[in-house]
Design a protein around this motif. Structure first.
Motif, short mmCIF file in Angstrom:
data_model
loop_
_atom_site.label_atom_id
_atom_site.label_comp_id
_atom_site.label_asym_id
_atom_site.label_seq_id
_atom_site.Cartn_x
_atom_site.Cartn_y
_atom_site.Cartn_z
N PRO A 177 0.81 -1.22 0.00
CA PRO A 177 0.00 0.00 0.00
C PRO A 177 0.84 1.27 0.00
O PRO A 177 0.47 2.27 -0.63
CB PRO A 177 -0.82 -0.13 1.30
CG PRO A 177 -0.91 -1.60 1.53
CD PRO A 177 0.40 -2.17 1.05
N ILE A 232 -9.00 -6.54 -0.51
CA ILE A 232 -8.89 -5.83 0.77
C ILE A 232 -9.21 -6.80 1.89
O ILE A 232 -10.30 -7.37 1.95
CB ILE A 232 -9.83 -4.61 0.80
CG1 ILE A 232 -9.40 -3.60 -0.28
CG2 ILE A 232 -9.81 -3.96 2.17
CD1 ILE A 232 -10.36 -2.44 -0.45
N ARG A 233 -8.26 -6.98 2.82
CA ARG A 233 -8.36 -8.06 3.80
C ARG A 233 -9.13 -7.69 5.07
O ARG A 233 -9.52 -8.58 5.82
CB ARG A 233 -6.96 -8.56 4.15
CG ARG A 233 -6.27 -9.30 3.02
CD ARG A 233 -4.79 -9.44 3.23
NE ARG A 233 -4.11 -8.16 3.16
CZ ARG A 233 -2.80 -8.00 3.22
NH1 ARG A 233 -2.02 -9.06 3.35
NH2 ARG A 233 -2.26 -6.80 3.13
N SER A 234 -9.34 -6.40 5.31
CA SER A 234 -10.07 -6.02 6.52
C SER A 234 -10.61 -4.60 6.37
O SER A 234 -10.14 -3.82 5.53
CB SER A 234 -9.16 -6.08 7.75
OG SER A 234 -8.16 -5.07 7.66
N ASP A 269 -10.17 -2.32 8.57
CA ASP A 269 -9.09 -1.43 8.99
C ASP A 269 -8.13 -1.16 7.84
O ASP A 269 -7.68 -0.01 7.65
CB ASP A 269 -8.33 -2.06 10.17
CG ASP A 269 -7.21 -1.16 10.67
OD1 ASP A 269 -7.51 -0.07 11.20
OD2 ASP A 269 -6.03 -1.55 10.53
N GLU A 270 -7.79 -2.19 7.06
CA GLU A 270 -6.90 -1.99 5.92
C GLU A 270 -7.51 -1.01 4.92
O GLU A 270 -6.82 -0.11 4.42
CB GLU A 270 -6.64 -3.32 5.24
CG GLU A 270 -5.73 -3.22 4.01
CD GLU A 270 -5.56 -4.56 3.31
OE1 GLU A 270 -6.01 -4.68 2.15
OE2 GLU A 270 -5.00 -5.48 3.92
N THR A 296 -7.75 2.61 6.53
CA THR A 296 -6.41 3.18 6.73
C THR A 296 -5.82 3.65 5.41
O THR A 296 -5.24 4.74 5.31
CB THR A 296 -5.48 2.14 7.39
OG1 THR A 296 -6.00 1.80 8.67
CG2 THR A 296 -4.06 2.70 7.53
N TYR A 297 -5.98 2.83 4.37
CA TYR A 297 -5.47 3.19 3.05
C TYR A 297 -6.21 4.42 2.51
O TYR A 297 -5.58 5.35 1.98
CB TYR A 297 -5.63 2.00 2.10
CG TYR A 297 -5.14 2.25 0.69
CD1 TYR A 297 -3.83 2.63 0.45
CD2 TYR A 297 -6.00 2.11 -0.40
CE1 TYR A 297 -3.37 2.86 -0.84
CE2 TYR A 297 -5.55 2.33 -1.69
CZ TYR A 297 -4.24 2.70 -1.91
OH TYR A 297 -3.80 2.94 -3.18
#
Length: 287
Positions: free
Chosen positions: A54, A80-82, A84-85, A88-89
């Motif tokens: 990222p 996208i794994r979560s 939060d990921e 955040t990105y």
């Protein structure tokens, strides 16, 4: 309705006026070397490829803004794994590159790596409007979709446009790259007849080796029959050499009318940013 980009607020001078470009995180040096030849404020999409960090995409997005262009990072839902990921990105793109426009796709994996099955799930999360995003790009499929019927394609497109609009953002439709101008013109006419008024960017392959174009067409599910390729200027029997989008864009120049609504071109630089930007500028000078 939020303003998508200044280029949409005036009639185009020619078919390539108000164009946009696509790049990957690996293209940062090419962008730096080509920047002075690219029109100011040009929208540049930063793709979301597997295996990239990222941070590399954020660096590319920040560079786009720093050079005076309009960044539009991609978000690939199934990669996208979560939550939060994702958030955040998105927050980093907004904070570090002043991002106001994002493009959402489902992504290539058949099963999601996290909580988002498709681009609609990203839109429905509410994260984009909370982050201050003003426009969301979504995919259009003039030549159909490998996993959906024609009716399903229209239903999904209409629903996404409605959802984006109801969330206070502007929908922007961006198509996969095409070889068949006539199919695009027919699709645009039906799009407008269905009452979808969102602006559209038609995907155009930049000049590249014919084998490279064919490889990307196979990977992306783009229609590449012998008859369609002949319209574009490619012969199945002669795959050596390179090809540019001259015939395609000239057909658009002749064919686009008020009934097609707001349309601009989006270039996929398969042969490199430098070659694509040079082709665009040569076309603009000639028209």
């Amino acid at each position: 309705m939020p303003v998508i980009h200044p280029n949409w607020e005036r009639p185009p001078v020619n078919m390539v006026d108000g164009y946009s470009l696509e790049m990957t995180a690996k293209d940062v040096e090419s962008l730096k070397s080509t920047a002075t030849a690219i029109a100011p404020e040009t929208p540049i999409a930063v793709t979301f490829l597997p295996g990239e960090e990222p941070a590399a995409r954020i660096e590319a997005t920040r560079l786009v803004r720093g050079l005076g262009f309009e960044p539009m990072p991609h978000f690939s839902a199934r990669r996208i794994r979560s939550t939060d990921e994702f958030e955040t990105y998105l927050a980093a793109a907004v904070a570090e590159a002043g991002v106001k426009r994002c493009f959402v796709v489902a992504g290539d994996p058949s099963e999601p790596e996290g909580p988002y099955f498709d681009s609609s799930a990203l839109i429905a999360s509410g994260a984009f409007e909370r982050a201050g995003i003003s426009a969301i790009g979504i995919g259009g499929h003039p030549e159909g979709h490998p996993n959906m019927s024609k009716d399903q394609c229209w239903a999904v497109l209409e629903e996404k446009c409605t959802q984006i609009d109801q969330r206070g953002m502007a929908p922007l439709i961006v198509t996969q790259f095409v070889f068949d101008a006539d199919a695009v013109l027919d699709w645009l006419a039906e799009l407008r007849a269905r009452g979808i008024e969102a602006p559209v960017r038609i995907g155009v392959p930049g000049p590249a080796g014919i084998k490279t174009l064919m490889r990307f067409a196979a990977r992306c599910g783009v229609g590449a029959s012998a008859s369609v390729l002949a319209k574009y200027g490619i012969s199945i029997g002669k795959l050596l050499g390179s090809a540019g989008p001259d015939r395609l864009v000239e057909r658009f120049e002749r064919g686009f009318g008020p009934e097609h609504g707001r349309v601009r071109l989006h270039f996929y630089p398969f042969g490199g940013l430098e070659k694509t930007v040079a082709w665009i500028n040569n076309y603009a000078r000639a028209h």
